[in-house]
Design an enzyme around this catalytic site. Sequence first.
Site, PDB file in Angstrom:
ATOM      1  N   ASP A 140     -74.173  28.517   2.317  1.00  0.00           N
ATOM      2  CA  ASP A 140     -75.038  29.153   3.017  1.00  0.00           C
ATOM      3  C   ASP A 140     -75.923  28.460   3.945  1.00  0.00           C
ATOM      4  O   ASP A 140     -76.386  27.416   3.805  1.00  0.00           O
ATOM      5  CB  ASP A 140     -76.263  29.870   2.040  1.00  0.00           C
ATOM      6  CG  ASP A 140     -76.992  30.780   2.783  1.00  0.00           C
ATOM      7  OD1 ASP A 140     -77.165  30.659   4.151  1.00  0.00           O
ATOM      8  OD2 ASP A 140     -77.951  31.598   2.145  1.00  0.00           O
ATOM      9  N   HIS A 141     -75.527  28.624   5.500  1.00  0.00           N
ATOM     10  CA  HIS A 141     -75.858  27.644   6.316  1.00  0.00           C
ATOM     11  C   HIS A 141     -77.199  27.506   6.562  1.00  0.00           C
ATOM     12  O   HIS A 141     -77.837  26.490   6.965  1.00  0.00           O
ATOM     13  CB  HIS A 141     -75.334  28.204   7.821  1.00  0.00           C
ATOM     14  CG  HIS A 141     -75.943  29.404   8.200  1.00  0.00           C
ATOM     15  ND1 HIS A 141     -75.573  30.707   7.959  1.00  0.00           N
ATOM     16  CD2 HIS A 141     -76.779  29.429   8.941  1.00  0.00           C
ATOM     17  CE1 HIS A 141     -76.173  31.469   8.710  1.00  0.00           C
ATOM     18  NE2 HIS A 141     -77.053  30.702   9.529  1.00  0.00           N
TER      19      HIS A 141
ATOM     20  N   HIS B   1     -80.528  34.732   2.458  1.00  0.00           N
ATOM     21  CA  HIS B   1     -81.297  33.824   3.424  1.00  0.00           C
ATOM     22  C   HIS B   1     -82.386  33.814   2.770  1.00  0.00           C
ATOM     23  O   HIS B   1     -83.314  33.032   2.562  1.00  0.00           O
ATOM     24  CB  HIS B   1     -80.982  34.314   4.833  1.00  0.00           C
ATOM     25  CG  HIS B   1     -79.737  33.875   5.147  1.00  0.00           C
ATOM     26  ND1 HIS B   1     -78.748  33.009   4.877  1.00  0.00           N
ATOM     27  CD2 HIS B   1     -79.057  34.664   6.326  1.00  0.00           C
ATOM     28  CE1 HIS B   1     -77.498  33.046   5.462  1.00  0.00           C
ATOM     29  NE2 HIS B   1     -77.901  34.096   6.528  1.00  0.00           N
TER      30      HIS B   1
END
Length: 509
Positions: free
Chosen positions: A183-184, A246
């Site tokens: 997950d960036h 996120h």
Amino acid sequence: MNQPKNHILVIFGASGDLTYRKLVPAVFDLYNQNLLPDKFAILGLGRTDLSDVDFRAKMKAGIQQFALNKPDDENKLNNYLEKLHYFSFDTKDPDEYCLLKGKLRELDEACGTDNNFIYYMATPPNMYEIIPEQLAKQALSDESAGFKRLIVEKPFGYDLETAQKLNKELLKYFNEEQIYRIDHYLGKETVQNLLVTRFSNGIFEPLWNRNYIHHVEITGAENIGVGNRGGYYEGSGALRDMIQNHLLLLVGLVAMEPPTLIDSTNIRNEIAKVFHSLRPIKEEEVAKYAIRGQYTASHIKGEAVKGYREEQGVAADSRTETFAAIKLFIDNWRWAGVPFYIRSGKMLPTRVTEIVIHFKSTPHHLFANDASICNNYNQLVIRIQPDEGVLLKFGMKVPGAGFKVQNVNMDFHYSDLSDTYLPSAYERLLLDCMLGDSTLYHRGDAVEAAWKFVDPILKAWKNDKNIPVHGYPAGTWGPEVSDELIEENDITWRYPCKNLANDGNYCEL
């Protein structure tokens, strides 16, 4: 810093945009800082028929455009490009994995990479079960000689059932310690700095609980629409696209208990505990705790902007949400009774991701006739993007007679650290995987716990046609009804500007 072991990075879907824009430029940035091992190679796999020369030429253009450290040494860039190789490959054809095994063996012997492989699945999600199975059938997941690691891109599942199924399938062929769910957001410096802000400062951690915090607000806003991704977004929506992964991750980092050690196991244990402590929202309660919206046609800066249902690939009667806001609670000792408000949307006034800690007002309002003024005095704003930094808001006396109080800002901006290099998210995460550090990657149980929380909301929105999809004009802060989630009349969402400390002043739309 420790140097990674010799290895080959194998990218499935290497002819795609992610490899061109993010992965190969990020690895070049690592190479430019001498953070790669001496013996290293990238093997790109894709259906497009490319030679090594063609692949290198394409990736060179990507590096020149997207690398943070623009190549100024042609020899160094060419030396890096020599490490790139390409193999034309049909991911869906089981027979071709035998050929892949031969290609990896050949490249491993030529480069001396000690049979260490990282597999990056930069492919559509329907490949996430096929690739690991076929790699395992060729013994390419076996770690008896050299490490084997698997990086899985989001989305990790479409709902709770598919996420559980995907986890089950992956664990048939790879151990949990081999799986890196990327997950960036976790690669962003400002996200990681949230841990440092909390746990290295004695002025914050003692106040970080229900006794002093009134509520927590998390915003992930975008100022663009779906563009040419309407077909994809129709099957996703804001809840799946942003909140399930996120923003719930940010909830986990804000709410977690101090880990015993700063390592993968301890940090991920604490995040998982938060997700398991989320108070379930029943389907029949969804209308009370969750609001969805969809942007409608409007004018921004004098230009006409399409509504979501007018975008390419979007159904004329679509009920897919482009805005979602949720009120949630964490049922544990630290956070009992403290509401968390999270929202995300497209076509909002500005692009911004931030966390706002709203502290309780003083118990005795000496300096304000209107108690609502005090509710805005103490806020800690942690800006993830853009204008990354931290802002503390508190009350000060206005010069002159009397005791009139106004808010003032004390702020820190990452841009002030002019001599400090801020790596890209993919650069940091790829290096961590090379080092075998999974701290900034999702663990399977946490992913499932996050899906378990949002699943009833998704089902209610799908099954209950009485739950409205509120329209909001493009360029505004979502449906006005989202303010009703915050039950106290004198408190609303914070409306941030793209510049961290400019709230309350003119904000560009």
